[in-house]
Design an enzyme around this catalytic site. Structure first.
Site, PDB file in Angstrom:
ATOM      1  N   SER A 183       0.844  -1.199   0.000  1.00 39.82           N
ATOM      2  CA  SER A 183       0.000   0.000   0.000  1.00 39.82           C
ATOM      3  C   SER A 183       0.874   1.241   0.000  1.00 39.82           C
ATOM      4  O   SER A 183       1.953   1.241   0.590  1.00 39.82           O
ATOM      5  CB  SER A 183      -0.900   0.010   1.235  1.00 39.82           C
ATOM      6  N   ASP A 184       0.420   2.289  -0.632  1.00 40.85           N
ATOM      7  CA  ASP A 184       1.061   3.578  -0.424  1.00 40.85           C
ATOM      8  C   ASP A 184       0.843   3.927   1.053  1.00 40.85           C
ATOM      9  O   ASP A 184       0.014   3.315   1.733  1.00 40.85           O
ATOM     10  CB  ASP A 184       0.460   4.646  -1.351  1.00 40.85           C
ATOM     11  N   PHE A 185       1.586   4.893   1.572  1.00 41.95           N
ATOM     12  CA  PHE A 185       1.555   5.169   2.999  1.00 41.95           C
ATOM     13  C   PHE A 185       0.169   5.615   3.440  1.00 41.95           C
ATOM     14  O   PHE A 185      -0.321   6.637   2.981  1.00 41.95           O
ATOM     15  CB  PHE A 185       2.645   6.181   3.359  1.00 41.95           C
ATOM     16  N   PHE A 186      -0.448   4.806   4.282  1.00 41.11           N
ATOM     17  CA  PHE A 186      -1.797   5.055   4.806  1.00 41.11           C
ATOM     18  C   PHE A 186      -2.878   4.908   3.732  1.00 41.11           C
ATOM     19  O   PHE A 186      -3.966   5.440   3.870  1.00 41.11           O
ATOM     20  CB  PHE A 186      -1.905   6.441   5.458  1.00 41.11           C
ATOM     21  N   ALA A 187      -2.585   4.169   2.660  1.00 38.61           N
ATOM     22  CA  ALA A 187      -3.599   3.974   1.609  1.00 38.61           C
ATOM     23  C   ALA A 187      -4.480   2.760   1.873  1.00 38.61           C
ATOM     24  O   ALA A 187      -5.461   2.551   1.178  1.00 38.61           O
ATOM     25  CB  ALA A 187      -2.935   3.834   0.245  1.00 38.61           C
TER      26      ALA A 187
END
Ligand SMILES: *[C@@H]1O[C@H](CO)[C@@H](O)[C@H](O)[C@H]1NC(C)=O
Ligand SMILES: *[C@@H]1O[C@H](CO)[C@@H](O)[C@H](O)[C@H]1NC(C)=O
Ligand SMILES: *[C@@H]1O[C@H](CO)[C@@H](O)[C@H](O)[C@H]1NC(C)=O
Ligand SMILES: *[C@@H]1O[C@H](CO)[C@@H](O)[C@H](O)[C@H]1NC(C)=O
Ligand SMILES: *[C@@H]1O[C@H](CO)[C@@H](O)[C@H](O)[C@H]1NC(C)=O
Ligand SMILES: *[C@@H]1O[C@H](CO)[C@@H](O)[C@H](O)[C@H]1NC(C)=O
Length: 785
Positions: free
Chosen positions: A274-278
């Site tokens: 995941s992208d950061f916090f996605a």
């Protein structure tokens, strides 16, 4: 410890390992839809990959469920990595370090700032693209980063004003895809894992966390997915899913995208991260194909997670199978073993932690921490010369009236614009800045996480002064744009022989641009300088598309689009201005006459976030496809760029069809490999011609091949023409070389939404070759069916 010392040796040593990722398909990689395995046929498999999978399986077998849950859940950031997977001391696993970004290790000290993605693509130079990737990859490795958050194929560049378009390789899927493949091979050959991003449809920064990119199936395949298919084929270790939603479902929990398209259709064997916090869910995301949740928690400062203990509970209550969790860990660990990261990989450079814990550098308290000063590991090697070369190779000569360039030994040189000067606000701009960025100082890279900390920068003014000193020329300058905009030139006397104007446009994550014109009163600055100076040369430092209302001013004799050239920016532009390097870059996008020729508005909704909709109703018609379809004359077209010499195509186009008895669809019985059905990558046609240097100096031509599909056998919405080949050819004066292009099945097929496959249409194709999308010199027809 396997350390790669030379470029050539590195390729030999590791090239075969990368081939393994490209060629092999293996039954050990299961595809799960939910907990159900969709089996795949085993084929013979390269021994390096087999051995990596064996090691990954052995690794998985040693772990407890709690440890497995830890492996798939990122850990709190430590030691200066952007993200981490925690170590497992019990079995001697040191953990994994994830770092930004696509043009520099960030944050870090004593690293190189490389030319941005768009600059790299503008070179159209396969050799330099690969060399940049290898050098960049070596710096990540040197800093002890296991996984680099690079390269970028989304934003592709649907919106000319997209804030991060510069991180990627331009809006043409073929150019972007080719550059993606070479970049992944170069970086992974240097030993670092790539995480190709941001999957997918992540085309605007504004409201990016919840906007829904609503993309039809054909457009997805032919535009936005195309470069990711290249990434998978090149063996990217990881794919980073993006913040946005696709058709209302967040990318990181979108089974249609991750399971059906990425893992099944494209045969992706690595891990989705995941992208950061996605990440927006636990069990749902795991079932949808997400393998690694980074950085583990829901948002910055929170300790809540969708994974972690929930993974343990989900296995214990039967909603996620143990086997799927094993599959997630195996996917994460196979590239680690395949790239030899278990064989003495460098430890994380602790000084990076100082930079992070101190915010952005030298702040009270941190200045006294000797760790920061003593231990920064210098990973720059001899990359400066490559950066200088690629900075020049990515600079497009757009206008050159009466051969104003190269300069002919001017004795009185004027330099104008805030973008010419040294940085006045410090050497890093990774923190959020206002839309126009900082005022005084040259822009060699964009801002935000994709930026980096310069260990030095050679500004244009500094490099021009150094050059002038050698030839006893005088340099006069004004770098205050407010003064230039108010037409106050009393500081300059006498009028310079040549006036060099430097303009810039800042671009950064989390903010889109709002203006097509270059910033800081650019139009007034150029026109005012030109009022006094009939030999005005404009250089732009920008991440992409700008309008140039001053382009037709007769006193503007030359224009150079230098993009973001990296830390050697001043030297790169001096090499071009004085003709030590002959410009050879070509635009990887279209420059319009006026913004209304182009604009696909960025959605900036006032509705609640669940209602943010971006409908990609233009389909395939972005960039030059849009200009062709609507018969709009651009100011400077896709693929355009001048040289100090001239080139001609000097032989007719010869075309050979390579395969007899061609079918309309790829053979469905073929086993899917990374990149999809291998039939798609088989060459169906070879086109050959000759190019000659007919001008006065040595130079490089970029020969481009475009195809037009048969008119009556393809669906509506097919572009007039699409790029399907390019070669950069260096030629001495009078020299002639032959150029060959191979077209694959995918190159000449369209995505058939009913068949759910690439279909080769019946009828006559037109194959054209030339020097830009609007300068096609020869063409010929070809028929496959
Ligand atoms: C999104 O919706 C469009 C229109 O219904 C459809 O063509 C496309 O396949 C969908 N894409 C995905 C990834 O589900
Ligand atoms: C199982 O546990 C997971 C993770 O906590 C939870 O999301 C899910 O609702 C649970 N399912 C059942 C059937 O209890
Ligand atoms: C200095 O920085 C390092 C790396 O971030 C950190 O581990 C250490 O605790 C710091 N020391 C002091 C005295 O602040
Ligand atoms: C979106 O709207 C906000 C509020 O009106 C404005 O400040 C911002 O500039 C807009 N962004 C873009 C990209 O137009
Ligand atoms: C543009 O120039 C005017 C003076 O003509 C000045 O007041 C203004 O601050 C300038 N804006 C920028 C962004 O430099
Ligand atoms: C071009 O330069 C000449 C000579 O300096 C000047 O007279 C003329 O006004 C300038 N033209 C423009 C369009 O700036």
């Amino acid at each position: 410890m396997r350390f790669v010392f030379t470029f050539g040796l590195g390729c030999l040593l590791l090239g075969s390992q990368m081939l393994a990722l490209q060629k092999a398909y293996n039954s050990d990689f299961q595809l799960y839809i939910g907990n159900t395995v969709i089996s795949s046929k085993p084929t013979s498999i390269n021994t390096d990959l087999k051995s990596a999978i064996n090691k990954a399986n052995e690794f998985v077998s040693k772990l407890t469920l709690t440890e497995k849950a830890g492996m798939v859940t990122g850990a709190a950031t430590t030691g200066g990595c952007t993200g981490n997977i925690a170590p497992i001391k019990r079995i001697g696993f040191p953990g994994l370090c994830v770092s930004d970004g696509p043009a520099a290790v960030n944050p870090a000290d004593l690293v190189s700032i490389f030319p941005a993605g768009v600059t790299t693509a503008a070179s159209w130079d396969r050799d330099l693209i690969y060399k940049r990737a290898f050098a960049l990859g070596s710096e990540f490795r040197g800093k002890g980063t296991n996984i680099a958050l690079a390269p970028v194929a989304a934003a592709l560049g649907r919106h000319p004003l997209g804030g991060t378009n510069w991180e990627g390789f331009g809006p043409d899927p073929y150019l972007s895809g080719t550059t993606m493949g070479l970049t992944i091979k170069g970086m992974q050959t240097a030993g670092v894992q790539t995480s190709s991003k941001h999957f997918i449809g992540s085309e605007q920064e504004t409201q990016r966390h919840d906007i829904s990119s609503n993309i039809d199936d054909r457009t997805l395949h032919e535009l936005y997915l195309w470069p990711f298919a290249e990434a998978v084929k090149a063996g990217t270790a990881s794919i980073l899913c993006s913040y946005n939603r696709i058709n209302q479902t967040h990318s990181c929990e979108n089974s249609d995208l991750l399971n059906r398209i990425l893992k099944k259709e494209l045969g992706f064997q690595g891990y989705v991260m995941s992208d950061f916090f996605a990440t927006t869910s636990g069990v749902k995301s795991i079932h949808a194909g997400l393998d690694l949740n980074v950085p583990g928690v829901i948002n910055a400062g929170s300790t809540k997670t969708y994974f972690g203990d929930h993974v343990i509970k989900a296995v214990n209550n039967g909603s996620v199978s143990q086997a799927r969790v094993d599959d997630m860990v195996r996917r994460i660990m196979t590239p680690y073993f395949l790239l030899g990261q278990d064989q003495g990989y460098p430890t994380t450079d602790l000084s990076v932690g100082c930079l992070q814990s101190c915010g952005t550098g030298f702040t009270p308290g941190c200045g006294n921490n000797q760790t920061c000063n003593i231990f920064a590991r210098d990973v720059r090697g001899d990359h400066a010369s490559l950066i200088r070369e690629l900075g020049a190779a990515g600079t497009v000569l757009l206008k050159n009236t009466n051969s104003a360039l190269p300069l002919r030994a001017p004795k009185n040189i004027g330099v104008f614009g805030n973008d010419a000067a040294d940085l006045a606000d410090g050497l890093a701009f990774v923190q959020p800045l206002p839309e126009e960025g900082f005022d005084i100082g040259t822009l060699a890279i964009g801002g935000g996480p994709g930026s980096g900390r310069h260990s030095y920068i050679v500004s244009p003014l500094e490099a021009i002064k150094a050059r002038a000193r050698k030839i006893a020329a005088r340099v006069q300058y004004i770098t205050n744009n407010a003064i230039l905009a108010s037409n106050d030139f009393h500081g300059i006397y006498p009028v310079p022989d040549v006036c060099l104007v430097f303009l810039k446009t800042y671009g950064a994550e989390e903010q889109d641009r709002t203006s097509f014109e270059l910033s800081w009163n650019s139009t007034a600055v150029v026109n005012n300088v030109a009022l006094h100076c009939p030999n005005t040369v404009v250089v732009t430092h920008s991440g992409g598309v700008n309008t140039m209302p001053w382009a037709t001013n007769p006193n503007v004799t030359a224009i150079l689009a230098a993009h973001y050239p990296g830390q050697e920016t001043g030297n790169s532009i001096v090499d071009i201005l004085w003709g030590d390097v002959n410009p050879s870059a070509k635009l990887p996008y279209t420059i319009p006459v006026k913004e209304s020729d182009y604009h696909i508005p960025i959605v900036n909704s006032t509705s609640p976030s669940g209602d943010w909709q971006s409908d990609f109703t233009e389909g395939l018609f972005i960039d030059y496809r849009h200009f062709d379809e609507n018969d709009i004359t651009p100011l400077f077209e896709f693929g355009y760029g001048l040289s100090y010499t001239t080139f001609e195509i000097t032989s007719p186009l010869s075309i050979t069809t390579l395969s007899k008895s061609i079918t309309a669809l790829p053979d469905p019985s073929r086993t899917i490999e990374p990149g999809g059905n291998p039939d798609l990558w088989a060459s169906l046609l070879s086109a050959k011609t000759t190019v000659s240097n007919t001008g006065p100096v040595v130079g490089s031509a970029v020969i481009q091949l475009y195809i037009s599909f048969p008119r009556n056998t393809v669906p509506e919405g097919t572009p007039v023409k699409v790029l399907r080949g390019f070669e950069k050819v260096r030629l001495k004066v009078g020299e002639k070389k032959s150029v060959t292009f191979d077209l694959t099945r995918r190159d000449v097929s369209f995505w058939d939404t009913v068949a759910q496959d690439w279909r080769l249409p019946e009828g006559e194709f037109e194959i054209s070759i030339g020097f830009s999308s609007r300068d096609l010199r020869i063409s010929k027809t070809a028929t496959f069916l």
